[in-house]
Scaffold this active site. Structure first.
Site, PDB file in Angstrom:
ATOM      1  N   HIS A  73       0.838  -1.238  -0.071  1.00  0.00           N
ATOM      2  CA  HIS A  73       0.046   0.092   0.046  1.00  0.00           C
ATOM      3  C   HIS A  73       0.851   1.248  -0.017  1.00  0.00           C
ATOM      4  O   HIS A  73       0.564   2.208   0.706  1.00  0.00           O
ATOM      5  CB  HIS A  73      -0.996  -0.014   1.175  1.00  0.00           C
ATOM      6  N   ASP A 104       0.731  -4.787   5.299  1.00  0.00           N
ATOM      7  CA  ASP A 104      -0.362  -5.474   4.859  1.00  0.00           C
ATOM      8  C   ASP A 104      -0.506  -5.547   3.318  1.00  0.00           C
ATOM      9  O   ASP A 104       0.000  -4.758   2.726  1.00  0.00           O
ATOM     10  CB  ASP A 104      -1.828  -5.069   5.496  1.00  0.00           C
ATOM     11  N   GLU A 105      -1.129  -6.583   2.820  1.00  0.00           N
ATOM     12  CA  GLU A 105      -1.503  -6.863   1.526  1.00  0.00           C
ATOM     13  C   GLU A 105      -0.421  -6.382   0.662  1.00  0.00           C
ATOM     14  O   GLU A 105      -0.317  -5.429  -0.310  1.00  0.00           O
ATOM     15  CB  GLU A 105      -2.696  -6.052   1.184  1.00  0.00           C
ATOM     16  N   VAL A 106       0.689  -7.137   0.825  1.00  0.00           N
ATOM     17  CA  VAL A 106       1.967  -6.945  -0.256  1.00  0.00           C
ATOM     18  C   VAL A 106       1.867  -7.683  -1.415  1.00  0.00           C
ATOM     19  O   VAL A 106       2.280  -8.840  -1.401  1.00  0.00           O
ATOM     20  CB  VAL A 106       3.075  -7.148   0.474  1.00  0.00           C
ATOM     21  N   ASP A 149      -1.558  -9.783   8.217  1.00  0.00           N
ATOM     22  CA  ASP A 149      -2.034 -10.653   7.233  1.00  0.00           C
ATOM     23  C   ASP A 149      -1.294 -11.621   6.466  1.00  0.00           C
ATOM     24  O   ASP A 149      -1.499 -12.542   5.950  1.00  0.00           O
ATOM     25  CB  ASP A 149      -2.941  -9.949   6.414  1.00  0.00           C
TER      26      ASP A 149
END
Length: 487
Positions: free
Chosen positions: A94, A150-152, A202
């Site tokens: 992000h 997060d959310e790489v 996550d």
């Protein structure tokens, strides 16, 4: 009934990547957050931080970032109300607001993924530490820092990552992820030993306990497990928290949601949905073993799903949801007494913003209440079946079809009926929009009001305007001196 939230902080997440409140409104909101029971702010500055030097390019372009003096004002107001400031600075995933810039695009993991930072070489870590240094130095009393992670997305798919993965047997994307976040966390702890470092969990959920234990993160970070589902799986969440604890990551955090997690384009939140999520988290907190040290919970309020997505619900329409979630954490339940407490605190009759009526004239209880009310009113109008689906009504489909428009065949009587109805809708819509625009511009930058209008109003207004144009075009053939075409 679950017990109230155990000892630990209750952080309200402010996502400034979209619709950043004007400073006077933000300071009023902070007062209300404290009155509602929050202990701190998880402050995701994104492009609203006053980065300097080479990083000045990161500042918002559609509106002004907060000034250094305003960052000081935020901290002073927070301290006066007993709120701890915890900055959230993304350091891996992000990072769209960073990597979208041409001068930094070569540090993307994959060219078409603006959010993921490449973990290779010295420059990415130097970039991240440069960002963190500016933020930490602007917060002299800082004790806790959140490094995101997060959310790489697409990690391991860049050319350098592929070479790294093939460079030695047994290398994995998990190790690639851990190597970067460990390097960031270690650099933070080396530079500022007094800081507690938080990170999203996550990317670690599928890792084995042994992998986590050997990762180097133990003693460096505290994972924050996020789940915004009203039907959160309690047993699975408890097991995950205990896995982290068993790996040595004994200090952990929870993250619920009070807005910005229902749908990417939601305009008005459901308090009940977010309360249900909060109640599940209370059950989790009461179910974990003593070995799990639950340090606190962040109530997230996402303003965008990512830097380039549309706006989620604005803060004024979301205050009843936030108040409901915080009071649920304090009471350990959500019953009639809880609802009554919330109503008294906000001066409204209902915890659902779409049903609330004023029961107090004190606007300080609910800053932005008028904007919330007129957004709800406009949203209701926009979503009324006769307005939103105007182009599909019987008269347009029966007397203004593409076939009829192409041949300019028209029944003047029906055309005039459609025209009158469309004109009435457009007039009422314009009146409501002007009122919302004016009030929103008091609390938010003009760019936010413009974006909100284009997102929510324009898609509904366009078919009405198009119908008016088609009708005008068709009716030209029915005027005196013209011949009406027939089938």
């Amino acid at each position: 009934m679950s017990p109230a939230w155990p000892a630990g902080q209750k952080l309200v997440h402010l996502d400034l990547k979209g619709a950043p409140p004007k400073m006077d409104y933000l300071l009023k909101l902070m007062e209300v957050f404290a009155e509602l029971g929050a202990d701190g702010l998880l402050l995701e500055y994104e492009d609203m931080f006053p980065y300097e030097g080479e990083l000045k390019v990161l500042q918002a372009s559609t509106h002004s970032a907060y000034s250094p003096e305003e960052v000081v004002s935020i901290q002073e107001a927070a301290k006066a109300k007993g709120l701890e400031i915890v900055p959230l600075i993304q350091t891996f995933g992000h990072m769209e607001f960073v990597l979208k810039h041409d001068s930094l695009r070569d540090m993307r993991e994959v060219e078409h993924c603006l959010g993921t930072l490449s973990p290779h070489g010295d420059r990415p870590l130097q970039l991240v530490m440069h960002m963190l240094t500016q933020v930490v130095e602007r917060h002299p009393e800082l004790t806790t820092l959140h490094i995101g992670a997060d959310e790489v997305y697409l990690l391991g798919e860049g050319e350098e990552s592929r070479r790294w993965l093939l460079g030695s047997p047994g290398r994995s994307v998990e190790q690639l992820f851990l190597s970067h976040v460990t390097a960031v966390a270690r650099a933070v702890k080396t530079t500022w030993p007094h800081l507690t470092v938080l990170m999203w969990d996550d990317m670690m959920r599928d890792m084995s306990q042994d992998t986590l234990r050997d990762s180097g993160l133990v003693g460096l970070v505290q994972p924050m497990l996020w789940d915004y589902n009203p039907d959160l799986d309690v047993n699975k969440t408890v097991s995950l928290l205990e896995k982290y604890s068993g790996a040595g990551l004994v200090d952990v955090w929870a993250a619920s949601s009070f807005k910005g997690s229902t749908c990417v384009h939601t305009c008005v939140p459901s308090s009940q949905r977010h309360v249900d999520n909060t109640l599940r988290w209370l059950t989790v907190a009461g179910s974990v073993s003593p070995a799990v040290h639950l340090k606190g919970i962040a109530l997230t309020g996402w303003q965008r799903y990512d830097h380039l997505s549309v706006l989620c619900e604005l803060l004024p329409v979301s205050l009843p949801s936030l108040a409901s979630c915080l009071q649920t954490l304090l009471d350990g339940q959500f019953d009639a007494e809880t609802r009554s407490t919330i109503s008294s605190k906000l001066g409204v009759s209902s915890v659902e913003v779409e049903a609330m009526e004023r029961i107090s004239k004190d606007s300080a209880l609910f800053p932005g209440r008028f904007l919330a009310e007129i957004i709800v009113d406009l949203n209701s109008f926009l979503n009324s079946e006769e307005v939103r689906y105007f182009e599909h009504n019987m008269f347009l489909r029966g007397w203004l079809s593409p076939y009829q428009r192409q041949r300019k065949t028209a029944n003047p009587l029906i055309m005039m009926q459609i025209q009158n109805q469309a004109a009435a809708f457009l007039t009422e819509l314009q009146q409501k929009v002007e009122r919302v625009r004016a009030e929103m511009s008091r609390l938010y930058p003009q760019s936010t009001a413009q974006e909100w209008e284009e997102e929510h109003v324009w898609p509904v207004r366009a078919p009405l305007q198009t119908a008016m144009e088609h009708i005008t075009n068709c009716l030209k053939g029915t005027l005196p001196g013209r011949t009406l075409q027939t089938f």
